[in-house]
Enzyme design. Structure first.
Site, PDB file in Angstrom:
ATOM      1  N   HIS A  84       2.062  10.128  17.955  1.00  0.00           N
ATOM      2  CA  HIS A  84       2.823  10.731  16.755  1.00  0.00           C
ATOM      3  C   HIS A  84       3.974  11.608  18.544  1.00  0.00           C
ATOM      4  O   HIS A  84       3.617  11.529  19.715  1.00  0.00           O
ATOM      5  CB  HIS A  84       2.606  11.439  16.246  1.00  0.00           C
ATOM      6  N   ASN A 101       1.028  -1.217   0.318  1.00  0.00           N
ATOM      7  CA  ASN A 101      -0.231  -0.176  -0.150  1.00  0.00           C
ATOM      8  C   ASN A 101       0.765   1.239  -0.017  1.00  0.00           C
ATOM      9  O   ASN A 101       2.363   1.063   0.725  1.00  0.00           O
ATOM     10  CB  ASN A 101      -1.168   0.031   1.400  1.00  0.00           C
ATOM     11  N   HIS A 120       7.486  22.593  15.257  1.00  0.00           N
ATOM     12  CA  HIS A 120       5.860  22.200  15.270  1.00  0.00           C
ATOM     13  C   HIS A 120       5.199  23.524  15.421  1.00  0.00           C
ATOM     14  O   HIS A 120       4.756  23.724  15.160  1.00  0.00           O
ATOM     15  CB  HIS A 120       5.476  20.855  15.939  1.00  0.00           C
TER      16      HIS A 120
END
Ligand code: MN
Length: 259
Positions: free
Chosen positions: A73, A62, A79
């Site tokens: 996560h 996939n 970030h």
């Protein structure tokens, strides 16, 4: 005396147990929902390339569609805008030594059961350290809230009403203290993000992201099975993908626990 054979035999005889703190990744894994006008991440999805068929008769594989901040996560310092200029602050650059580190578990699931807007304060952490000892130097503070029992359902997990999401978090003062004074490398939570659901209205907004990432520390989110860990003594193996320039990554998080 070599150490690793002893580790392996302890794993084999069960005197050291491996606890998986990672949520399964699927199309139903809850993802953060920001209100307009902000952009949102995509849900996790598999896109089949071939499955023992004309497209590939002998094999199955996939492509994956995911955000960096999907499921369990790691938040890297870049970030947040407060961490954007830090050296070595993308997710591919986390020091390996930080990926194997001690962890303590502070359990506030009873308090959160009474109020989903519960906030961890400095005094809560100080009361915990009086009983259990100092926070681990170079380790993780894992904040148990019982929220992992909701992780199978997006609506329950985000727990939003007309006033916005209601999920537990950390006060502005405590986030500042964790960032600047506590010896930990980061904070791990069971919720969709390290900040409280109501943290959009704090001053400053999203203090955990602002201060903890701004200090070059890390966030770990959507952890589960923290109830299986002792208050002290666990060792966390944290394995984010080394996405070059990435702000975070889906992460397998395993805990080693002495039984
Ligand atoms: Mn995140």
């Amino acid at each position: 005396m070599p150490v690793l054979p002893n580790v392996l035999s302890a794993l084999a005889d069960g005197s050291v147990e491996i606890v998986d703190l990672t949520a399964p990744l699927s199309e139903t894994t809850p993802v953060l929902q920001l209100p307009p006008p902000f952009a949102n991440t995509i849900p996790f999805r598999l896109e089949e390339i071939s499955r023992y068929d004309d497209r590939g008769p002998g094999w199955y594989w996939n492509d994956i569609h995911t955000g960096e901040h999907t499921g369990t996560h790691l938040d890297a310092p870049i970030h947040w805008v407060t961490g954007k200029d830090r050296e070595g602050a993308d997710v591919s650059q986390v020091a390996l030594r930080k990926l194997i580190a001690p962890a303590v578990v502070l359990d506030f699931s009873d308090e959160v059961g009474k109020s989903p807007d519960f906030l961890l304060e400095i005094d809560h952490v100080r009361a915990w350290t009086r009983e259990h000892g100092d926070l681990p130097d170079g380790g993780w503070l894992l904040y148990r809230t019982g929220w992992d029992t909701r992780s199978h359902d997006q609506a329950q997990f985000l727990n939003a009403d007309e006033t916005g999401p209601h999920t537990p978090g950390i006060s502005v003062e405590c986030a500042t203290w964790l960032a600047d004074e506590a010896p930990v490398i980061g904070l791990g939570v069971e919720t969709v993000g390290t900040d409280a659901g109501t943290a959009h209205s704090f001053d400053p907004a999203f203090p955990c992201h602002t201060f903890v990432l701004g200090a070059g520390k890390y966030g770990l989110t959507q952890l589960q099975n923290l109830a299986q860990l002792p208050p002290t003594g666990a060792v966390l193996l944290t394995a984010p993908l080394p996405i070059v320039g990435g702000s975070g990554s889906p992460t397998r998080v395993l805990a080693l626990v002495e039984r």
